[in-house]
Design an enzyme around this catalytic site. Structure first.
Site, PDB file in Angstrom:
ATOM      1  N   TYR A  97      24.248  21.426  -1.041  1.00 45.99           N
ATOM      2  CA  TYR A  97      24.992  20.949   0.130  1.00 45.99           C
ATOM      3  C   TYR A  97      24.956  19.435   0.198  1.00 45.99           C
ATOM      4  O   TYR A  97      23.971  18.797  -0.182  1.00 45.99           O
ATOM      5  CB  TYR A  97      24.375  21.491   1.426  1.00 45.99           C
ATOM      6  CG  TYR A  97      24.730  22.920   1.727  1.00 45.99           C
ATOM      7  CD1 TYR A  97      25.936  23.240   2.323  1.00 45.99           C
ATOM      8  CD2 TYR A  97      23.856  23.945   1.408  1.00 45.99           C
ATOM      9  CE1 TYR A  97      26.264  24.560   2.614  1.00 45.99           C
ATOM     10  CE2 TYR A  97      24.167  25.267   1.685  1.00 45.99           C
ATOM     11  CZ  TYR A  97      25.372  25.568   2.283  1.00 45.99           C
ATOM     12  OH  TYR A  97      25.697  26.869   2.554  1.00 45.99           O
ATOM     13  N   TYR A 124      22.175  29.207  -4.406  1.00 45.14           N
ATOM     14  CA  TYR A 124      21.102  28.213  -4.255  1.00 45.14           C
ATOM     15  C   TYR A 124      19.809  28.888  -3.797  1.00 45.14           C
ATOM     16  O   TYR A 124      19.828  29.916  -3.134  1.00 45.14           O
ATOM     17  CB  TYR A 124      21.520  27.083  -3.304  1.00 45.14           C
ATOM     18  CG  TYR A 124      21.887  27.495  -1.897  1.00 45.14           C
ATOM     19  CD1 TYR A 124      20.901  27.753  -0.938  1.00 45.14           C
ATOM     20  CD2 TYR A 124      23.217  27.589  -1.510  1.00 45.14           C
ATOM     21  CE1 TYR A 124      21.242  28.105   0.360  1.00 45.14           C
ATOM     22  CE2 TYR A 124      23.565  27.943  -0.218  1.00 45.14           C
ATOM     23  CZ  TYR A 124      22.571  28.192   0.711  1.00 45.14           C
ATOM     24  OH  TYR A 124      22.922  28.552   1.984  1.00 45.14           O
ATOM     25  N   ARG A 134      20.288  32.510  -2.322  1.00 47.10           N
ATOM     26  CA  ARG A 134      21.442  32.961  -1.555  1.00 47.10           C
ATOM     27  C   ARG A 134      22.607  33.279  -2.499  1.00 47.10           C
ATOM     28  O   ARG A 134      22.918  32.501  -3.391  1.00 47.10           O
ATOM     29  CB  ARG A 134      21.940  31.876  -0.578  1.00 47.10           C
ATOM     30  CG  ARG A 134      21.058  31.474   0.573  1.00 47.10           C
ATOM     31  CD  ARG A 134      20.761  32.547   1.608  1.00 47.10           C
ATOM     32  NE  ARG A 134      21.728  33.599   1.853  1.00 47.10           N
ATOM     33  CZ  ARG A 134      22.821  33.487   2.614  1.00 47.10           C
ATOM     34  NH1 ARG A 134      23.068  32.374   3.239  1.00 47.10           N
ATOM     35  NH2 ARG A 134      23.638  34.505   2.787  1.00 47.10           N
ATOM     36  N   HIS A 143      28.485  31.804  -1.114  1.00 51.09           N
ATOM     37  CA  HIS A 143      29.100  32.119   0.184  1.00 51.09           C
ATOM     38  C   HIS A 143      29.762  30.890   0.769  1.00 51.09           C
ATOM     39  O   HIS A 143      29.421  29.758   0.435  1.00 51.09           O
ATOM     40  CB  HIS A 143      28.048  32.654   1.171  1.00 51.09           C
ATOM     41  CG  HIS A 143      26.948  31.680   1.446  1.00 51.09           C
ATOM     42  ND1 HIS A 143      25.859  31.537   0.609  1.00 51.09           N
ATOM     43  CD2 HIS A 143      26.772  30.775   2.440  1.00 51.09           C
ATOM     44  CE1 HIS A 143      25.065  30.597   1.085  1.00 51.09           C
ATOM     45  NE2 HIS A 143      25.594  30.105   2.194  1.00 51.09           N
ATOM     46  N   HIS A 183      30.612  29.386   4.654  1.00 49.79           N
ATOM     47  CA  HIS A 183      30.390  29.553   6.096  1.00 49.79           C
ATOM     48  C   HIS A 183      31.712  29.368   6.833  1.00 49.79           C
ATOM     49  O   HIS A 183      32.476  28.447   6.528  1.00 49.79           O
ATOM     50  CB  HIS A 183      29.383  28.527   6.605  1.00 49.79           C
ATOM     51  CG  HIS A 183      28.011  28.675   6.024  1.00 49.79           C
ATOM     52  ND1 HIS A 183      27.029  29.435   6.627  1.00 49.79           N
ATOM     53  CD2 HIS A 183      27.450  28.167   4.898  1.00 49.79           C
ATOM     54  CE1 HIS A 183      25.929  29.381   5.894  1.00 49.79           C
ATOM     55  NE2 HIS A 183      26.156  28.615   4.836  1.00 49.79           N
TER      56      HIS A 183
HETATM   57 FE   LIG Z   1      24.792  28.426   3.189  1.00 51.85          FE
END
Ligand SMILES: [Fe+2]
Length: 235
Positions: A107, A146, A156, A159, A161
């Site tokens: 991110y 990640y 995870r 995906h 959000h």
């Molecule tokens: Fe996320």
């Protein structure tokens, strides 16, 4: 019998509970007392409304809205879908905000110190309005998986959000879109916090060959239902 929340619109047969111990953050953040419904005034139920003037022309293209010196790295994708109410009626002119990791699973955020490269040409956030038919569409890069500190060797699944405004300003719902055939889904406590298999399947986008563009990008479809028996699971 369906168990409804104090707000009378969340169906707990399909919605993830506030407390789901395998998702360890919920142990501290879930409420310990009954929720207190807040009254809604006419102003909150009728506005404000979003319009084209609130959207920049590149907001719906995450491959272009933060470019510094070239194309972002990764697999280009187009995500589209419909925003629907409980009767299947499209919801027009609703704002959908999206954010995600880059292709390496990182991110653009100071708290993300995952040992994977940032992409100077991809910040991973955008927004889009649904059109008069309740349809939204944006272009992005397929996000990478990640690691996260929830449990040993936790990763995870890929995906995106979503934050969705429904038929009025007070209906803001947050959810995650996943990708088909991801082996990490069955191991993910957030995905599995949705208690119902059919509802979990609603969180997985469908490959959309009609939207796929030759020599350019793969298409995926992700419809979102804001209320009713087919309601999309929300966080
Ligand atoms: Fe996320």
């Amino acid at each position: 019998m369906t168990n409804l929340s104090p707000h009378n619109w969340l169906d707990w047969a399909v919605q993830p509970p506030y407390l789901h111990p395998p998702y360890t953050s919920t142990v501290k953040r879930s409420p310990r007392s009954s929720l207190i419904p807040l009254g809604q005034s006419l102003a909150e139920l009728t506005g404000p409304k979003f319009g084209e003037g609130d959207i920049h022309r590149l907001d719906n293209d995450l491959t272009k809205n933060s470019v510094q010196d070239g194309e972002p790295l990764g697999e280009r994708i187009i995500v589209n879908g419909r925003l629907l109410d409980d009767s299947g009626k499209p919801i027009p002119n609703s704002l959908i905000e999206v954010w995600q990791a880059n292709a390496a699973g990182r991110y653009w955020h100071k708290k993300d110190q995952h040992n994977a490269p940032l992409d100077p040409n991809f910040h991973g956030s955008g927004r889009v309005l649904t059109n008069k038919n309740g349809v939204y569409r944006f272009t992005t890069i397929r996000p990478g998986a990640y690691p996260w500190p929830n449990h040993y060797n936790a990763w995870r699944p890929s995906h995106i959000h979503f934050s969705v405004f429904g038929v009025n300003f007070l209906q803001r719902m947050v959810t995650q879109m996943y990708f088909p055939n991801d082996p990490l889904l069955s191991l993910d406590p957030i995905y599995n916090s949705t208690p119902n298999e059919a509802a979990r399947q609603q969180l997985i986008a469908i490959y959309d060959h009609e939207v796929t563009q030759p020599n350019w990008a793969l298409g995926f479809r992700f419809d979102i239902v804001v209320c009713g028996p087919r309601q999309t699971p929300f966080e």
